[in-house]
Scaffold this motif. Structure first.
Motif, short mmCIF file in Angstrom:
data_model
loop_
_atom_site.label_atom_id
_atom_site.label_comp_id
_atom_site.label_asym_id
_atom_site.label_seq_id
_atom_site.Cartn_x
_atom_site.Cartn_y
_atom_site.Cartn_z
N ASN A 1 50.37 24.06 50.51
CA ASN A 1 48.93 24.19 50.65
C ASN A 1 48.28 24.67 49.36
OD1 ASN A 1 46.59 26.40 51.77
ND2 ASN A 1 46.48 24.32 52.55
N ILE A 2 48.85 25.70 48.75
CA ILE A 2 48.30 26.26 47.51
C ILE A 2 48.42 25.26 46.37
CG2 ILE A 2 48.63 28.05 45.76
CD1 ILE A 2 49.44 29.94 48.03
N HIS A 3 49.58 24.59 46.25
CA HIS A 3 49.78 23.62 45.18
C HIS A 3 48.84 22.42 45.33
CE1 HIS A 3 52.02 20.14 43.29
NE2 HIS A 3 51.89 20.97 42.28
N SER A 4 48.65 21.98 46.57
CA SER A 4 47.78 20.83 46.82
C SER A 4 46.32 21.17 46.51
CB SER A 4 47.92 20.37 48.27
OG SER A 4 49.26 19.99 48.55
N ASP A 5 45.90 22.39 46.87
CA ASP A 5 44.54 22.83 46.51
C ASP A 5 44.37 22.86 45.00
OD1 ASP A 5 43.53 23.10 49.07
OD2 ASP A 5 44.08 25.21 49.25
N HIS A 6 45.42 23.27 44.28
CA HIS A 6 45.38 23.29 42.82
C HIS A 6 45.18 21.89 42.26
CE1 HIS A 6 46.44 24.38 38.69
NE2 HIS A 6 47.29 23.38 38.69
N ARG B 1 43.34 33.06 51.37
CA ARG B 1 42.25 32.19 51.81
C ARG B 1 40.89 32.85 51.68
NH1 ARG B 1 43.09 27.03 51.52
NH2 ARG B 1 41.76 25.83 52.89
N ASN C 1 47.15 19.08 51.42
CA ASN C 1 46.77 20.48 51.67
C ASN C 1 46.76 20.79 53.17
OD1 ASN C 1 44.62 18.62 51.70
ND2 ASN C 1 43.09 20.20 51.37
N TYR C 2 46.28 19.85 53.97
CA TYR C 2 46.28 20.05 55.42
C TYR C 2 47.70 20.03 55.98
CZ TYR C 2 41.24 19.12 55.19
OH TYR C 2 39.91 19.17 54.89
N GLU D 1 49.27 23.36 55.51
CA GLU D 1 48.79 24.39 56.43
C GLU D 1 49.35 24.20 57.84
OE1 GLU D 1 44.65 26.76 57.54
OE2 GLU D 1 44.72 25.34 55.87
#
Length: 255
Positions: free
Chosen positions: A161-166, A94, A194-195, A198
């Motif tokens: 979370n990482i995949h959704s941010d991507h 992060r 993403n939320y 997390e």
């Protein structure tokens, strides 16, 4: 001294629980003014990359300072070491990776960056001091169903979370600035995948740690991200006439 600090860490955890409830009530009424909800009256702003790196830094730096500045006796135990590593791995991503992947993010209001910095300092101390000095686990805790289930949830949540941010980063082509409907992954079911990732991540951490300190952090994360996800969902519905009506805000098929 040790007993006094142990009580202090419990008190800080309960205070965080109270702050989580207050945060939930306030943010149900007023959305956090950053990102797509940024207000023209937000005052001085910091560039997105710098703001994210700075505000998340204490969650990485404070635990390292705490563990280096005193005899971290409990970290000689595998459960304590793994739990602290789970916390740090998230914030390495992060603080040192995520900000530099941002593409054209909107500036962050200074006061929100300061509040996030204060929270990360508070929580970084709470989690690291408890795990390094006071948390007592038996050596076989790492095989306990609560720890194993929590660890799996933490890992799954972080990957979501990482995949959704991507997915969100790649919605726009170079030069584009308009918002688009996210597609793919859990975005097919919820507006804030993403939320969701997390929240799952920190609920897993809380289960694995089986402590009021971990539980307080998970509760705060849920209260903050749940309300923000609902504002996101409403924003999507108002902006896009063709937005999928079956999508929920943050929990697939439920909310």
């Amino acid at each position: 001294m040790k007993l006094a600090e142990r009580f202090l860490l419990d008190a800080l955890a309960y205070l965080l629980c109270a702050a989580a409830c207050l945060c939930f009530v306030v943010l149900k009424l007023v959305s956090s003014p950053y990102g797509r909800h940024l207000s023209p009256r937000s005052g001085f702003r910091l560039p997105a990359r710098a703001a994210w790196a700075v505000q998340e830094l204490p969650s990485l730096a404070v635990p390292l300072f705490v563990c280096a500045g005193a005899a971290a006796d409990r970290l000689q135990r595998w459960p304590n070491s793994i739990l602290l590593a789970m916390f740090l791995v998230h914030y390495v991503q992060r603080c040192l990776i995520f900000p530099f992947l941002i593409r054209g993010g909107k500036p962050m209001p200074l006061h929100l960056c300061v509040l996030a910095f204060m929270f990360c300092t508070y929580n970084g101390y709470l989690q690291s001091r408890y795990l390094s000095q006071y948390a007592v686990y038996t050596d076989d805790w790492v095989t306990d169903p609560r720890f194993l289930t929590g660890f799996v949830l933490w890992l799954i949540g972080m990957l979501i979370n990482i995949h959704s941010d991507h997915i969100l980063r790649n919605l726009r082509k170079p030069g584009e600035t308009e918002y688009k409907i996210p597609r793919g992954g859990l975005f097919e079911y919820i507006s804030a995948a993403n939320y969701f990732g997390e929240v799952v991540e920190w609920c897993g951490y809380a289960l694995a740690s089986w402590s009021i300190q971990g539980g307080a952090f998970a509760l705060f994360s849920f209260c903050f991200l749940f309300t923000r996800a609902q504002h996101h969902h409403q924003w999507y519905l108002e902006k896009f006439e063709d937005y999928p009506k079956f999508r929920k805000s943050i929990i697939p098929f439920l909310v």
